[in-house]
Design a protein around this motif. Structure first.
Motif, PDB file in Angstrom:
ATOM      1  N   ALA A 112      45.832  40.327  32.847  1.00 26.78           N
ATOM      2  CA  ALA A 112      44.698  40.146  34.292  1.00 26.78           C
ATOM      3  C   ALA A 112      45.294  41.891  34.610  1.00 26.78           C
ATOM      4  O   ALA A 112      44.251  41.828  35.771  1.00 26.78           O
ATOM      5  CB  ALA A 112      45.784  39.869  34.873  1.00 26.78           C
ATOM      6  N   VAL A 166      43.997  31.494  41.393  1.00 30.92           N
ATOM      7  CA  VAL A 166      43.978  31.947  39.436  1.00 30.92           C
ATOM      8  C   VAL A 166      45.470  31.867  39.355  1.00 30.92           C
ATOM      9  O   VAL A 166      44.952  31.413  38.299  1.00 30.92           O
ATOM     10  CB  VAL A 166      44.128  33.849  39.762  1.00 30.92           C
ATOM     11  N   GLN A 167      46.688  31.543  39.712  1.00 31.95           N
ATOM     12  CA  GLN A 167      47.702  31.427  39.259  1.00 31.95           C
ATOM     13  C   GLN A 167      47.788  29.793  38.686  1.00 31.95           C
ATOM     14  O   GLN A 167      48.022  29.116  37.563  1.00 31.95           O
ATOM     15  CB  GLN A 167      48.796  31.401  40.126  1.00 31.95           C
ATOM     16  N   LEU A 194      39.085  36.727  36.920  1.00 32.07           N
ATOM     17  CA  LEU A 194      40.318  37.130  36.308  1.00 32.07           C
ATOM     18  C   LEU A 194      40.527  35.567  35.360  1.00 32.07           C
ATOM     19  O   LEU A 194      40.991  35.576  34.630  1.00 32.07           O
ATOM     20  CB  LEU A 194      41.230  37.142  37.757  1.00 32.07           C
ATOM     21  N   ALA A 195      39.970  34.880  35.720  1.00 29.90           N
ATOM     22  CA  ALA A 195      39.223  33.261  34.920  1.00 29.90           C
ATOM     23  C   ALA A 195      39.091  33.805  33.390  1.00 29.90           C
ATOM     24  O   ALA A 195      39.297  33.100  32.169  1.00 29.90           O
ATOM     25  CB  ALA A 195      38.993  31.892  35.437  1.00 29.90           C
ATOM     26  N   LEU A 241      44.436  41.261  45.991  1.00 33.57           N
ATOM     27  CA  LEU A 241      43.943  39.923  46.733  1.00 33.57           C
ATOM     28  C   LEU A 241      44.154  39.058  47.405  1.00 33.57           C
ATOM     29  O   LEU A 241      45.918  39.215  47.911  1.00 33.57           O
ATOM     30  CB  LEU A 241      44.406  38.932  45.070  1.00 33.57           C
ATOM     31  N   HIS A 264      44.942  29.427  35.206  1.00 38.48           N
ATOM     32  CA  HIS A 264      45.379  29.942  34.300  1.00 38.48           C
ATOM     33  C   HIS A 264      46.789  29.177  33.702  1.00 38.48           C
ATOM     34  O   HIS A 264      47.276  29.498  32.546  1.00 38.48           O
ATOM     35  CB  HIS A 264      47.183  31.356  34.816  1.00 38.48           C
ATOM     36  N   VAL A 274      37.615  36.160  41.453  1.00 39.89           N
ATOM     37  CA  VAL A 274      38.962  34.755  41.062  1.00 39.89           C
ATOM     38  C   VAL A 274      38.041  34.248  39.224  1.00 39.89           C
ATOM     39  O   VAL A 274      38.923  34.093  38.662  1.00 39.89           O
ATOM     40  CB  VAL A 274      38.665  33.220  41.533  1.00 39.89           C
ATOM     41  N   GLN A 285      43.320  34.089  46.303  1.00 44.59           N
ATOM     42  CA  GLN A 285      43.468  34.131  45.927  1.00 44.59           C
ATOM     43  C   GLN A 285      44.055  34.294  44.782  1.00 44.59           C
ATOM     44  O   GLN A 285      44.007  33.587  43.620  1.00 44.59           O
ATOM     45  CB  GLN A 285      42.712  35.547  45.915  1.00 44.59           C
ATOM     46  N   GLN A 286      45.129  34.757  45.021  1.00 48.76           N
ATOM     47  CA  GLN A 286      46.575  34.675  43.863  1.00 48.76           C
ATOM     48  C   GLN A 286      47.088  33.799  43.595  1.00 48.76           C
ATOM     49  O   GLN A 286      47.270  32.985  42.448  1.00 48.76           O
ATOM     50  CB  GLN A 286      47.427  35.154  44.505  1.00 48.76           C
TER      51      GLN A 286
END
Length: 688
Positions: free
Chosen positions: A252, A271-272, A302-303, A263, A275, A299, A267-268
């Motif tokens: 990422a 995103v986790q 990152l996806a 982030l 994923h 977000v 947001q973190q």
């Protein structure tokens, strides 16, 4: 059993009843009353209470027509206890002739305390010495559609109840007897008989408030069917296959290194969660809620990265070209080394052919509007579908895009893309758990640290001179401003005209400023040209309709005026306000209103002034407007409860959620029957 088997219903009427979702006799049993009228008794005139419905009977003392600007037929009656007036604003001459002194009359309607005592305006009435017998039960009032009378529905429902009592058809009791006993609730048949034909001694207050045990029994079954349908939808998705998109540590970083900020913790976390979903071999079904400015696009990027590192395609669909083009600009910055293409209705001819060829070939990130799911759009290897502001798309549109997935490498099965839904319209957590029970819900509940709270002011529109001075000062200091026009009518033509009139007026107010105009009737390239000039600060004051509600991002714009703000709902006001406050300057939103304000408008505007928290605003919006309106008319689908209300029946919803899990474990056949009984759209919902 067909509706035409009932007396009074022919083929033409049966076709009209389809508009109410009624196709069989059994459907009438579940077409539940909205309210009731009490025609089981007569109320003496001297006992009447204002603003309550009542039935009276007496002798006509006299009748006459008032000679004012608008003629009114007045009928004075006496029942021995007192006198009152019946008034008719719309009447026929023959009606005046029939209402002669000495005749008996029975009337039903809402009692008001008039200038000359108690009165009823436009009552239902019957004339004659021999009046019909009093009703044996409260009279149900049903939801109806054009061409269908209340009397027809009442007679049809009464026949259906009689057939049920006579054993013409059976309704299986699908809830365990011990549950009903523990809740002191009647059986299904008892509950249906009661709500369609409540006895005279029924607790009218409970019926009006929809809290009677018979009504609670039906609500519980309806809510239970909803959760079971959502579970069915979720299970159906989990049985499909999707590509496993595992993100290795550090993959990422390509996107992360381009960000000028870190982030937030929220947001973190989100995103986790995304994923982790995409690493599984069944399609992700996740809703990401984030308030205005919470950073949903990052977000989404990152996806997308999870699909791109595996050589697959990711697509983002937005409801408007303005929002789609905003995403195009942002995502092009996040993916400078990837092939990013754009497809919307305005892309035509050779340009469209080139984009279609790229989508079928080398394109990696595809952004656009509803044009993305048209039949001639073929994807090379679509692995992720992101739908922004998804409540603006119909169920069928979303389904078409998700079906654009590809076959597996060995061509043995169809792989569904992962599905990420994003919304900047905060939905109260309780409502989200009900409306999106088939989705995993992530909430970005933290704003970036550099975001300043927007200062919201209320201003009577008579104070335009003071506001004009404030706008001049702001623009002289290098700031930019929006002026949003609202209009009650839904016509895009009228909206555009209102904006043009305001544009001309503001040019006179601000001769030294560059004033721009944008509205829904402009062509796509014209809108884009205006927005480009605004972003470049070539326009200081932008006059716009609510077309700018979502997606517009101009950090230098720090002042917004919403004209006639009392005309808009809370959610729309909050979305519009979110167009400012995106830069380092302190931003302001001025809600101009036309006095006097209704009580509801006062609550809305006060809420906007008191808080910037979208979830608090959404909770207040839920109280004011109800769940269907918040979710959007095209989105609510299964949220169109016939009898239940997520706000009022929160405890029942919580109870039904636990019961659904128990029933699935002990009696899956009953689950399927419940879904079919209450949710005719269950099969479609299972695919969404």
């Amino acid at each position: 059993m067909e509706l035409t088997d009932l007396k009074g219903i022919g083929q033409t009427t049966a076709e009209k009843l389809l508009a109410l979702g009624l196709s069989e006799v059994i459907d009438l049993l579940f077409h539940l009353p909205l309210r009731y009228e009490d025609k089981t008794r007569l109320t003496p005139i001297d006992e009447l209470v204002g603003f309550r419905y009542a039935q009276v009977e007496g002798e006509i003392v006299k009748s006459y027509v008032t000679q004012g600007r608008r003629p009114i037929l007045v009928c004075e009656i006496d029942d021995g206890s007192a006198c009152m007036q019946l008034k008719f604003f719309n009447f026929y001459y023959s009606q005046k002739i029939k209402m002669r002194a000495g005749l008996r009359i029975r009337a039903y309607g809402e009692v008001r305390d008039g200038m000359y005592g108690m009165e009823i305006i436009h009552p239902e009435f019957s004339l004659g010495a021999k009046q019909p017998a009093l009703a044996k039960s409260l009279t149900p009032i049903y939801p109806k559609s054009e061409g269908i009378s209340q009397k027809l529905l009442q007679k049809a429902a009464a026949q259906a109840i009689q057939m049920l009592q006579d054993g013409a058809f059976e309704l299986d009791e699908l809830l365990p007897a011990d549950w009903l006993a523990a809740q002191a609730m009647p059986t299904l048949v008892e509950a249906l008989q009661f709500v369609h034909s409540p006895p005279p001694d029924a607790d009218v207050l409970q019926l009006i408030n929809h809290t009677h045990p018979a009504q609670q029994r039906l609500k519980l079954e309806e809510i239970l069917a909803h959760f079971l349908a959502m579970h069915q939808a979720r299970t159906a998705i989990q049985q499909l296959n999707a590509p496993r998109l595992i993100m290795a540590p550090g993959q990422a970083q390509g996107v992360m290194s381009l960000l000028p900020f870190e982030l937030t913790g929220a947001q973190q976390r989100v995103v986790q969660e995304i994923h982790q979903d995409m690493a599984l071999n069944h399609p992700m079904q996740r809703l990401v809620q984030g308030d205005v400015g919470s950073g949903k696009t990052v977000v989404a990027a990152l996806a997308m990265q999870a699909a791109l590192v595996h050589g697959k395609q990711a697509v983002m669909m937005a409801p408007t070209e303005i929002l789609a083009e905003q995403h195009l600009l942002t995502l092009s910055e996040y993916f400078p080394d990837r092939e990013v293409v754009f497809l919307a209705g305005k892309v035509k001819g050779q340009a469209r052919a080139e984009v279609l060829a790229a989508i079928a070939g080398t394109a990696e990130v595809i952004i656009g509007t509803h044009a993305l799911f048209q039949a001639d759009v073929q994807y090379r290897d679509l692995a992720l579908v992101i739908i922004d502001e998804q409540h603006r798309f119909g169920v069928h549109q979303r389904l078409l895009l998700k079906q654009k997935g590809q076959a597996s490498e060995d061509n043995t099965e169809q792989l569904m893309p992962h599905n990420l839904i994003m919304t900047a319209t905060p939905i109260p957590r309780t409502l989200a758990q009900i409306a999106y029970a088939n989705l995993d819900v992530s909430v970005i509940d933290e704003l970036p640290p550099n975001r300043k709270t927007i200062n919201t002011l209320l201003l009577d529109n008579q104070k335009m001179p003071q506001l004009a001075e404030r706008i001049k000062q702001a623009c002289a200091g290098g700031e930019q401003a929006y002026w949003v026009c609202t209009l009650i009518e839904e016509s895009e033509h009228l909206r555009a005209k209102a904006a043009q009139d305001t544009f001309a007026e503001l040019q006179e107010w601000f001769p030294d400023l560059q004033v721009g105009l944008i509205h829904g009737r402009l062509k796509g390239d014209e809108k884009q040209a205006v927005m480009d000039r605004f972003k470049a600060n070539q326009i200081q004051l932008l006059v716009a309709t609510t077309v700018i509600e979502v997606g517009v991002d101009v950090p230098n714009a720090s002042l917004m005026v919403i004209d006639n703000a009392e005309r808009l709902g809370l959610s729309q006001l909050h979305q519009l306000r979110g167009r400012v406050g995106r830069g380092n300057r302190q931003s302001h939103c001025v809600l101009m209103y036309q006095a006097p304000l209704s009580e509801n408008a006062q609550v809305r505007l006060s809420t906007m002034r008191e808080t910037n928290d979208g979830f608090q605003i959404a909770q207040q919006d839920l109280k004011l407007r109800g769940p269907g309106e918040i979710l959007g008319t095209r989105q609510k689908g299964s949220m169109e409860f016939r009898f239940s209300n997520p706000e009022q029946d929160a405890a029942l919803f919580q109870q039904a959620k636990g019961m659904a899990a128990d029933l699935l474990a002990c009696n899956p056949q009953a689950c399927e029957q419940l879904i079919q009984r209450w949710q005719k759209q269950a099969q479609l919902l299972a695919k969404v």
